[in-house]
Scaffold this motif. Sequence first.
Motif, mmCIF file in Angstrom:
data_model
loop_
_atom_site.group_PDB
_atom_site.id
_atom_site.type_symbol
_atom_site.label_atom_id
_atom_site.label_comp_id
_atom_site.label_asym_id
_atom_site.label_seq_id
_atom_site.Cartn_x
_atom_site.Cartn_y
_atom_site.Cartn_z
ATOM 1 N N ILE A 61 -5.982 -57.400 55.616
ATOM 2 C CA ILE A 61 -6.327 -57.407 54.190
ATOM 3 C C ILE A 61 -6.874 -56.031 53.851
ATOM 4 O O ILE A 61 -7.861 -55.579 54.435
ATOM 5 C CB ILE A 61 -7.368 -58.504 53.875
ATOM 6 N N ASN A 62 -6.202 -55.359 52.892
ATOM 7 C CA ASN A 62 -6.611 -54.007 52.519
ATOM 8 C C ASN A 62 -6.539 -53.846 51.007
ATOM 9 O O ASN A 62 -6.423 -54.822 50.279
ATOM 10 C CB ASN A 62 -5.744 -52.981 53.267
ATOM 11 N N ARG A 63 -6.567 -52.604 50.533
ATOM 12 C CA ARG A 63 -6.557 -52.323 49.091
ATOM 13 C C ARG A 63 -5.232 -52.684 48.404
ATOM 14 O O ARG A 63 -5.125 -52.579 47.190
ATOM 15 C CB ARG A 63 -6.885 -50.854 48.838
ATOM 16 N N SER A 64 -4.246 -53.093 49.173
ATOM 17 C CA SER A 64 -2.962 -53.504 48.606
ATOM 18 C C SER A 64 -2.749 -55.012 48.715
ATOM 19 O O SER A 64 -1.638 -55.491 48.538
ATOM 20 C CB SER A 64 -1.821 -52.786 49.336
ATOM 21 N N THR A 65 -3.816 -55.747 49.020
ATOM 22 C CA THR A 65 -3.718 -57.197 49.203
ATOM 23 C C THR A 65 -4.386 -57.910 48.042
ATOM 24 O O THR A 65 -5.574 -57.697 47.776
ATOM 25 C CB THR A 65 -4.387 -57.628 50.529
ATOM 26 N N TYR A 66 -3.620 -58.731 47.373
ATOM 27 C CA TYR A 66 -4.106 -59.508 46.235
ATOM 28 C C TYR A 66 -4.200 -60.959 46.693
ATOM 29 O O TYR A 66 -3.188 -61.555 47.082
ATOM 30 C CB TYR A 66 -3.172 -59.319 45.032
ATOM 31 N N ILE A 67 -5.415 -61.502 46.680
ATOM 32 C CA ILE A 67 -5.690 -62.798 47.292
ATOM 33 C C ILE A 67 -5.785 -63.898 46.252
ATOM 34 O O ILE A 67 -6.539 -63.780 45.280
ATOM 35 C CB ILE A 67 -6.997 -62.743 48.099
ATOM 36 N N THR A 68 -5.020 -64.968 46.480
ATOM 37 C CA THR A 68 -5.113 -66.156 45.639
ATOM 38 C C THR A 68 -5.617 -67.291 46.523
ATOM 39 O O THR A 68 -4.924 -67.730 47.434
ATOM 40 C CB THR A 68 -3.752 -66.515 45.015
ATOM 41 N N ALA A 69 -6.823 -67.739 46.264
ATOM 42 C CA ALA A 69 -7.423 -68.835 47.024
ATOM 43 C C ALA A 69 -7.237 -70.122 46.225
ATOM 44 O O ALA A 69 -7.940 -70.371 45.252
ATOM 45 C CB ALA A 69 -8.896 -68.552 47.290
#
Length: 167
Positions: A61-69
Amino acid sequence: PTVLVIGCGHVGRAVAELAKRMEYRVIVSDDRPGYATPEAIPGMDGYVEAAPADLPERVAINRSTYITALTRGLPVDERLLPALLATEAPYIGLIGSRRRWALTIAALTEQGVDRAMLARVHSPIGLELQAETPKEIAISILAEIVMVMRGGSGEPMHWSGAAKASE
């Protein structure tokens, strides 16, 4: 950019499929056996069966990861969010009602999570579209991700009727 979908129920599947159609790299994850699999959601870039708190150890998970929980509730969120907040993800969205988010904030601040860190979480997730179906909710979520990624405002692109008439 990568969209990490945590929770592969009806909404999670719709988000993953739409994100893939939008040509994002998509990783799906669920702690329940059989939910994050090629058979359940074909064509994704990665599948991870893991406990929520273990995800940052299993997925880069880095600055290019968009997380949908898109999780099942407060017990999962309490374990998941501290781990996600420790990452550099530019977007962490959590599904649920305003009441659920208020309960989550209370539980996490009681555990010592800083309120400023919690301000990074977009909850309820997505833009307000009055979405009802999983696919409509997916559009709302992906629209918010695009807005964050591109620096949009989320405001309507049209002018009011009075402004149009004066042109």
